[in-house]
Design an enzyme around this catalytic site. Structure first.
Site, PDB file in Angstrom:
ATOM      1  CB  SER A 172      -0.961  -0.008   1.196  1.00 26.71           C
ATOM      2  OG  SER A 172      -0.248  -0.334   2.365  1.00 26.71           O
ATOM      3  CG  ASP A 193       3.939   7.381  -2.388  1.00 27.44           C
ATOM      4  OD1 ASP A 193       2.695   7.281  -2.339  1.00 27.44           O
ATOM      5  OD2 ASP A 193       4.563   8.430  -2.646  1.00 27.44           O
ATOM      6  CE  LYS A 203      -0.595   3.990  -2.647  1.00 25.03           C
ATOM      7  NZ  LYS A 203      -1.510   4.701  -1.796  1.00 25.03           N
ATOM      8  CE  LYS A 226      16.177   7.118 -13.435  1.00 27.80           C
ATOM      9  NZ  LYS A 226      14.815   7.566 -13.569  1.00 27.80           N
ATOM     10  CG  ASP A 250      17.422  10.161  -1.389  1.00 24.88           C
ATOM     11  OD1 ASP A 250      16.934   9.034  -1.192  1.00 24.88           O
ATOM     12  OD2 ASP A 250      16.828  11.045  -2.044  1.00 24.88           O
ATOM     13  CG  HIS A 266      20.171   7.001  -7.581  1.00 27.99           C
ATOM     14  ND1 HIS A 266      19.881   5.658  -7.476  1.00 27.99           N
ATOM     15  CD2 HIS A 266      19.136   7.641  -6.992  1.00 27.99           C
ATOM     16  CE1 HIS A 266      18.725   5.514  -6.842  1.00 27.99           C
ATOM     17  NE2 HIS A 266      18.254   6.704  -6.536  1.00 27.99           N
ATOM     18  CE  LYS A 295      25.264  21.377 -10.443  1.00 28.20           C
ATOM     19  NZ  LYS A 295      25.344  22.700 -11.057  1.00 28.20           N
TER      20      LYS A 295
HETATM   21  C1  BG6 Z   1      15.037   7.864  -5.225  1.00 26.55           C
HETATM   22  C2  BG6 Z   1      15.265   8.887  -4.152  1.00 26.55           C
HETATM   23  O1  BG6 Z   1      15.965   6.815  -5.096  1.00 26.55           O
HETATM   24  O2  BG6 Z   1      15.188   8.468  -6.495  1.00 26.55           O
HETATM   25  C3  BG6 Z   1      14.324  10.067  -4.329  1.00 26.55           C
HETATM   26  O3  BG6 Z   1      15.062   8.287  -2.882  1.00 26.55           O
HETATM   27  C4  BG6 Z   1      14.401  10.613  -5.726  1.00 26.55           C
HETATM   28  O4  BG6 Z   1      14.608  11.074  -3.375  1.00 26.55           O
HETATM   29  C5  BG6 Z   1      14.265   9.503  -6.750  1.00 26.55           C
HETATM   30  O5  BG6 Z   1      13.355  11.555  -5.877  1.00 26.55           O
HETATM   31  C6  BG6 Z   1      14.521  10.026  -8.154  1.00 26.55           C
HETATM   32  O6  BG6 Z   1      14.212   9.032  -9.075  1.00 26.55           O
HETATM   33  P1  BG6 Z   1      13.772   9.405 -10.544  1.00 26.55           P
HETATM   34  O7  BG6 Z   1      13.716   8.107 -11.261  1.00 26.55           O
HETATM   35  O8  BG6 Z   1      12.455  10.097 -10.445  1.00 26.55           O
HETATM   36  O9  BG6 Z   1      14.824  10.328 -11.061  1.00 26.55           O
END
Ligand code: BG6
Length: 489
Positions: free
Chosen positions: A14, A16, A19, A183, A236, A241, A334
């Protein structure tokens, strides 16, 4: 009888992420006929809900994004018919045993393969994995678990999490997801480098002046402050990423396309990096800003964030790879929230042309005359190369121009969401785009010392207005390495 089934259980059904991303990705795979013939999806969460309620809930976010063919609605109904709900506690063996019984009914005696997606807060990871592996794992097929970050807060907590997960699972059952690896343009990085002769020979300190990895969002934490405040932008976005992109960008040529060969190269390059030092980091936090009639909230205006929080919502960093290929080349990162635009891109700035005959045509600003390769990961995916060109006509006037691969113009097919690719890979057992535990350790080793120092010394972030270009400190940091951020124009 011998056919196999796949049962996908989304824990945190349930929430975010489930979903917005997981269910829509599963539907897109179903729509494209990529899911196995016999599959069942279970939503699992604490909330009490009927199957019908789950279906109504997820149907709101399923889209026929691929095209508007009329059979989409029919397909959606068929897909929803295969989605079920099971309410339970994440630490209850009985609840998972009950789930197991339901799964078996659907499997109808076939070979059962089971994929669990942990879309739940990290403090309940271990219990959920324990219960799932002890009470609901497959007896005659495979069991795999997709884990979403955060994988700990630093080296120690991450190692502890890996250790506990490994009490119940083998490393090759754990699929640590970093959705940036799913991606399209990140996946394309290796193809670009290794299947075009013109890039790889230039891919080193000899020709590349600096590399920039830029992530920006034009919205704040919006309701996620509770989670975010405990992590901040470095954990984060950067430690995962952006660092994953950097590893793919900078790694040596793998022996083959095999997952282990690729991940070996990624680990090698990560381990060749210098841990980030405090003087090479700038942190920022957005504050409220009024534009016209609208007032945008500051980070600490979020009711789930402590008023005196020093958590960075922006960071810029200079990283270095101490190996023969990249010695001395600054890799600048950045990342920020509540900035003026939403973009993720890689910028590669090349060196000056030695003894350039046309230098005088560029006046004093020679940096502008260097080539720059931009890989725009999102939005509006593109790869373009800035080159110098003569403006047609009499006389000799030069211009910065572009060789441009603009995806929307070149390819008519829509680009799949990262989660589609990654879910399909997990179902097929393809581990290439998932993070191995040694990669994760190497990634944490680079950021843990500075994260601890920032927290211990209570470093005050530089405040920037919501919707701005972020702290000016990011420019000073870049300037120290003779770099100008390419996205600033
Ligand atoms: C998530 C982060 O891993 O990636 C978020 O926790 C961020 O804070 C999101 O908004 C961004 O992902 P995307 O695919 O929308 O660039």
């Amino acid at each position: 009888q011998n056919e196999s089934t796949v049962t996908i259980t989304v824990l945190g059904a349930s929430g975010d992420l489930a979903k917005k991303k997981i269910f829509p990705a599963l539907f897109a795979l179903y729509y494209e006929d990529c899911l196995p013939k016999h599959f069942t999806i279970f939503g699992f969460a604490r909330t009490k809900m009927t199957h019908a309620e789950l279906r109504t809930m997820i149907s709101k976010t399923l889209t026929c994004r691929i095209d508007k063919r009329e059979n989409c609605d029919k397909k959606m109904d068929k897909f929803l018919d295969r989605c079920f709900y099971h309410s339970g506690q994440y630490d209850s063996q009985e609840d998972f045993a009950e789930l197991n019984r339901k799964m078996r009914e659907h499997e109808g005696g076939r070979v059962s393969n089971r994929l669990f997606y942990l879309s739940i807060p990290p403090n309940i990871f271990t219990e959920a994995v324990r219960c799932a592996s002890q009470s609901a794992s497959s007896v005659n097929g495979w069991t795999r678990v997709i884990v979403e970050k955060p994988f700990g807060r630093d080296s120690e907590s991450s190692a502890a999490l890996t250790k506990t997960l490994k009490q119940y699972l083998l490393e090759d059952q754990i699929f640590r997801i970093d959705h940036y690896l799913g991606k399209e343009l990140v996946e394309n990085l290796s193809i670009m480098r290794f299947s075009n002769l013109i890039f790889e020979p230039l891919w080193s300190r000899q020709y590349i002046r600096n590399v920039q990895l830029i992530f920006s969002e034009d919205f704040g934490t919006e309701g996620r402050g509770g989670y975010f405040d405990n992590y901040g932008i470095i954990r984060d976005i950067m430690q995962n990423h952006l660092l994953q992109i950097l590893a793919l960008f900078a790694m040596e040529t793998p022996v083959s396309l095999d997952a282990e060969d690729i991940r070996n190269e990624k680990v090698k390059v990560l381990r060749s990096m210098r841990p980030l030092s405090l003087e090479d980091v700038v942190i920022g936090q957005y504050k409220s800003h009024t534009k016209g009639r609208t007032t945008y909230p500051g980070y600490t205006d979020d009711t789930t964030v402590p008023k005196d929080s020093l958590t960075p919502t922006f960071a810029a960093a200079a990283l270095f790879i101490d190996n023969a290929r990249w010695d001395g080349v600054p890799f600048l990162m950045k990342a920020g929230k509540a900035l003026h635009n939403k973009i993720a891109e890689i910028r590669v700035q090349f060196r000056h042309v030695p003894g350039n005959l046309y230098n005088r045509n560029f006046g004093t600003d020679l940096d502008r005359a260097t080539n720059e390769l931009v890989i725009r990961v999102q939005p509006d995916e593109a790869i373009y190369l800035k080159i110098n060109n003569k403006i047609p006509g009499l006389g000799m006037r030069l211009d910065r121009s572009y060789l441009n691969l603009h995806y929307a113009a070149r390819y008519s097919k829509e680009i799949p969401d990262a989660y589609e690719r990654l879910l399909l890979d997990a179902i097929e057992g393809e581990r290439r785009l998932f993070i191995r535990s040694d990669e994760l350790n190497a990634a944490w080793s680079l950021f843990t010392p500075v994260l601890k120092e920032l927290e211990k010394k209570k470093i005050i972030p530089e405040y920037y207005p919501y919707g701005s270009r972020g702290p000016v400190g990011a420019h000073y940091l870049a300037a120290r390495y003779n770099v100008r951020w390419g996205d600033i124009g």
